[in-house]
Design a protein around this motif. Structure first.
Motif, PDB file in Angstrom:
ATOM      1  N   ASN A   1    -102.436 117.272  41.062  1.00 49.45           N
ATOM      2  CA  ASN A   1    -102.954 116.797  39.789  1.00 49.45           C
ATOM      3  C   ASN A   1    -103.884 115.630  40.061  1.00 49.45           C
ATOM      4  N   GLU A   2    -105.052 115.611  39.414  1.00 48.01           N
ATOM      5  CA  GLU A   2    -106.052 114.582  39.712  1.00 48.01           C
ATOM      6  C   GLU A   2    -105.544 113.164  39.459  1.00 48.01           C
ATOM      7  N   GLU A   3    -104.532 112.979  38.603  1.00 50.87           N
ATOM      8  CA  GLU A   3    -103.973 111.638  38.377  1.00 50.87           C
ATOM      9  C   GLU A   3    -103.275 111.103  39.629  1.00 50.87           C
ATOM     10  N   ALA A   4    -102.757 111.991  40.478  1.00 50.41           N
ATOM     11  CA  ALA A   4    -102.062 111.574  41.694  1.00 50.41           C
ATOM     12  C   ALA A   4    -103.012 111.338  42.860  1.00 50.41           C
ATOM     13  N   MET A   5    -104.253 111.765  42.733  1.00 49.63           N
ATOM     14  CA  MET A   5    -105.188 111.662  43.859  1.00 49.63           C
ATOM     15  C   MET A   5    -105.392 110.234  44.375  1.00 49.63           C
ATOM     16  N   PRO A   6    -105.504 109.212  43.525  1.00 47.99           N
ATOM     17  CA  PRO A   6    -105.677 107.860  44.084  1.00 47.99           C
ATOM     18  C   PRO A   6    -104.502 107.434  44.976  1.00 47.99           C
ATOM     19  N   ILE A   7    -103.322 107.914  44.679  1.00 47.66           N
ATOM     20  CA  ILE A   7    -102.141 107.569  45.479  1.00 47.66           C
ATOM     21  C   ILE A   7    -102.079 108.406  46.745  1.00 47.66           C
ATOM     22  N   LEU A   8    -102.510 109.664  46.671  1.00 47.11           N
ATOM     23  CA  LEU A   8    -102.383 110.590  47.796  1.00 47.11           C
ATOM     24  C   LEU A   8    -103.635 110.705  48.662  1.00 47.11           C
ATOM     25  N   ASP A   9    -104.753 110.176  48.206  1.00 39.21           N
ATOM     26  CA  ASP A   9    -106.012 110.335  48.928  1.00 39.21           C
ATOM     27  C   ASP A   9    -105.913 109.791  50.355  1.00 39.21           C
ATOM     28  N   GLY A  10    -106.268 110.605  51.313  1.00 43.35           N
ATOM     29  CA  GLY A  10    -106.211 110.218  52.722  1.00 43.35           C
ATOM     30  C   GLY A  10    -104.911 110.591  53.403  1.00 43.35           C
ATOM     31  N   MET A  11    -103.965 111.137  52.667  1.00 39.96           N
ATOM     32  CA  MET A  11    -102.655 111.472  53.212  1.00 39.96           C
ATOM     33  C   MET A  11    -102.724 112.698  54.131  1.00 39.96           C
ATOM     34  N   GLU A  12    -101.897 112.669  55.160  1.00 37.31           N
ATOM     35  CA  GLU A  12    -101.712 113.828  56.024  1.00 37.31           C
ATOM     36  C   GLU A  12    -100.289 114.323  55.834  1.00 37.31           C
ATOM     37  N   LEU A  13    -100.141 115.620  55.602  1.00 32.97           N
ATOM     38  CA  LEU A  13     -98.830 116.244  55.480  1.00 32.97           C
ATOM     39  C   LEU A  13     -98.521 116.957  56.778  1.00 32.97           C
ATOM     40  N   ASP A  14     -97.354 116.666  57.334  1.00 35.27           N
ATOM     41  CA  ASP A  14     -96.919 117.293  58.581  1.00 35.27           C
ATOM     42  C   ASP A  14     -95.579 117.962  58.325  1.00 35.27           C
ATOM     43  N   PHE A  15     -95.216 118.902  59.171  1.00 36.99           N
ATOM     44  CA  PHE A  15     -93.893 119.520  59.124  1.00 36.99           C
ATOM     45  C   PHE A  15     -93.303 119.375  60.504  1.00 36.99           C
ATOM     46  N   VAL A  16     -92.153 118.712  60.575  1.00 36.93           N
ATOM     47  CA  VAL A  16     -91.548 118.424  61.874  1.00 36.93           C
ATOM     48  C   VAL A  16     -90.132 118.983  61.956  1.00 36.93           C
ATOM     49  N   ARG A  17     -89.775 119.322  63.171  1.00 41.82           N
ATOM     50  CA  ARG A  17     -88.405 119.760  63.482  1.00 41.82           C
ATOM     51  C   ARG A  17     -87.848 118.760  64.472  1.00 41.82           C
ATOM     52  N   GLU A  18     -86.700 118.207  64.127  1.00 39.83           N
ATOM     53  CA  GLU A  18     -86.023 117.242  64.985  1.00 39.83           C
ATOM     54  C   GLU A  18     -84.583 117.712  65.136  1.00 39.83           C
ATOM     55  N   GLY A  19     -84.298 118.361  66.256  1.00 41.98           N
ATOM     56  CA  GLY A  19     -82.967 118.939  66.438  1.00 41.98           C
ATOM     57  C   GLY A  19     -82.744 120.028  65.404  1.00 41.98           C
ATOM     58  N   LEU A  20     -81.664 119.919  64.656  1.00 44.18           N
ATOM     59  CA  LEU A  20     -81.362 120.905  63.612  1.00 44.18           C
ATOM     60  C   LEU A  20     -82.063 120.594  62.293  1.00 44.18           C
ATOM     61  N   ASN A  21     -82.672 119.425  62.200  1.00 44.19           N
ATOM     62  CA  ASN A  21     -83.336 119.006  60.967  1.00 44.19           C
ATOM     63  C   ASN A  21     -84.809 119.396  60.975  1.00 44.19           C
ATOM     64  N   GLN A  22     -85.294 119.729  59.796  1.00 44.56           N
ATOM     65  CA  GLN A  22     -86.714 120.016  59.625  1.00 44.56           C
ATOM     66  C   GLN A  22     -87.135 119.522  58.255  1.00 44.56           C
ATOM     67  N   SER A  23     -88.338 118.957  58.181  1.00 46.85           N
ATOM     68  CA  SER A  23     -88.799 118.430  56.897  1.00 46.85           C
ATOM     69  C   SER A  23     -90.298 118.168  56.938  1.00 46.85           C
ATOM     70  N   PHE A  24     -90.850 118.031  55.739  1.00 45.72           N
ATOM     71  CA  PHE A  24     -92.227 117.591  55.615  1.00 45.72           C
ATOM     72  C   PHE A  24     -92.259 116.083  55.797  1.00 45.72           C
ATOM     73  N   LYS A  25     -93.281 115.584  56.484  1.00 43.16           N
ATOM     74  CA  LYS A  25     -93.493 114.157  56.675  1.00 43.16           C
ATOM     75  C   LYS A  25     -94.835 113.791  56.050  1.00 43.16           C
ATOM     76  N   PHE A  26     -94.826 112.713  55.319  1.00 49.14           N
ATOM     77  CA  PHE A  26     -96.021 112.245  54.633  1.00 49.14           C
ATOM     78  C   PHE A  26     -96.565 111.031  55.370  1.00 49.14           C
ATOM     79  N   ARG A  27     -97.802 111.125  55.813  1.00 52.81           N
ATOM     80  CA  ARG A  27     -98.476 109.979  56.446  1.00 52.81           C
ATOM     81  C   ARG A  27     -99.568 109.540  55.482  1.00 52.81           C
ATOM     82  N   ASN A  28     -99.216 108.529  54.685  1.00 55.09           N
ATOM     83  CA  ASN A  28    -100.083 108.117  53.588  1.00 55.09           C
ATOM     84  C   ASN A  28    -100.610 106.701  53.854  1.00 55.09           C
ATOM     85  N   PRO A  29    -101.928 106.561  54.065  1.00 61.07           N
ATOM     86  CA  PRO A  29    -102.489 105.239  54.354  1.00 61.07           C
ATOM     87  C   PRO A  29    -102.449 104.279  53.163  1.00 61.07           C
ATOM     88  N   ASN A  30    -102.149 104.776  51.979  1.00 60.36           N
ATOM     89  CA  ASN A  30    -102.107 103.942  50.783  1.00 60.36           C
ATOM     90  C   ASN A  30    -100.760 103.248  50.587  1.00 60.36           C
TER      91      ASN A  30
END
Length: 108
Positions: free
Chosen positions: A64-93
């Motif tokens: 949604n364009e209202e969220a863009m100022p908060i999310l702009d520049g963010m990188e979304l990653d998906f990581v597996r650490e042992g049995l755990n897996q999740s999305f990781k947000f790298r947000n410069p804001n």
């Protein structure tokens, strides 16, 4: 602009294939927690007039364009650490996160 790592692209592609419907992944923010905001992930079944669509090959991310100022520049990653897996947000804001990591605050 929001970017996805190759791992995140593959995960979203797998999720959409298993679901067999929808447009892509919806990323947003909601006011929550002790720091202000938390990320919200869901399936995007459609694209509204006030949505921004970011395409990474055959994978679409809807924001949604209202969220863009908060999310702009963010990188979304998906990581597996042992049995755990999740999305990781790298947000410069993000300027701070709560102790549990569930919420964050951004520059105004």
């Amino acid at each position: 602009m929001i970017t996805l790592t190759e791992s995140a692209i593959n995960r979203v592609r797998d999720m959409m294939t298993k679901r067999a419907s929808g447009v892509g992944l919806r990323i947003g923010v909601v006011k929550s927690g002790c720091s202000g905001y938390s990320y919200a992930l869901d399936y995007a079944d459609d694209v509204a007039a006030d949505d921004v669509v970011v395409e990474h090959g055959d994978v679409k991310v809807v924001i949604n364009e209202e969220a863009m100022p908060i999310l702009d520049g963010m990188e979304l990653d998906f990581v597996r650490e042992g049995l755990n897996q999740s999305f990781k947000f790298r947000n410069p804001n993000v300027i701070s996160e709560c102790g549990c990591g569930e919420s964050f605050s951004v520059t105004k």
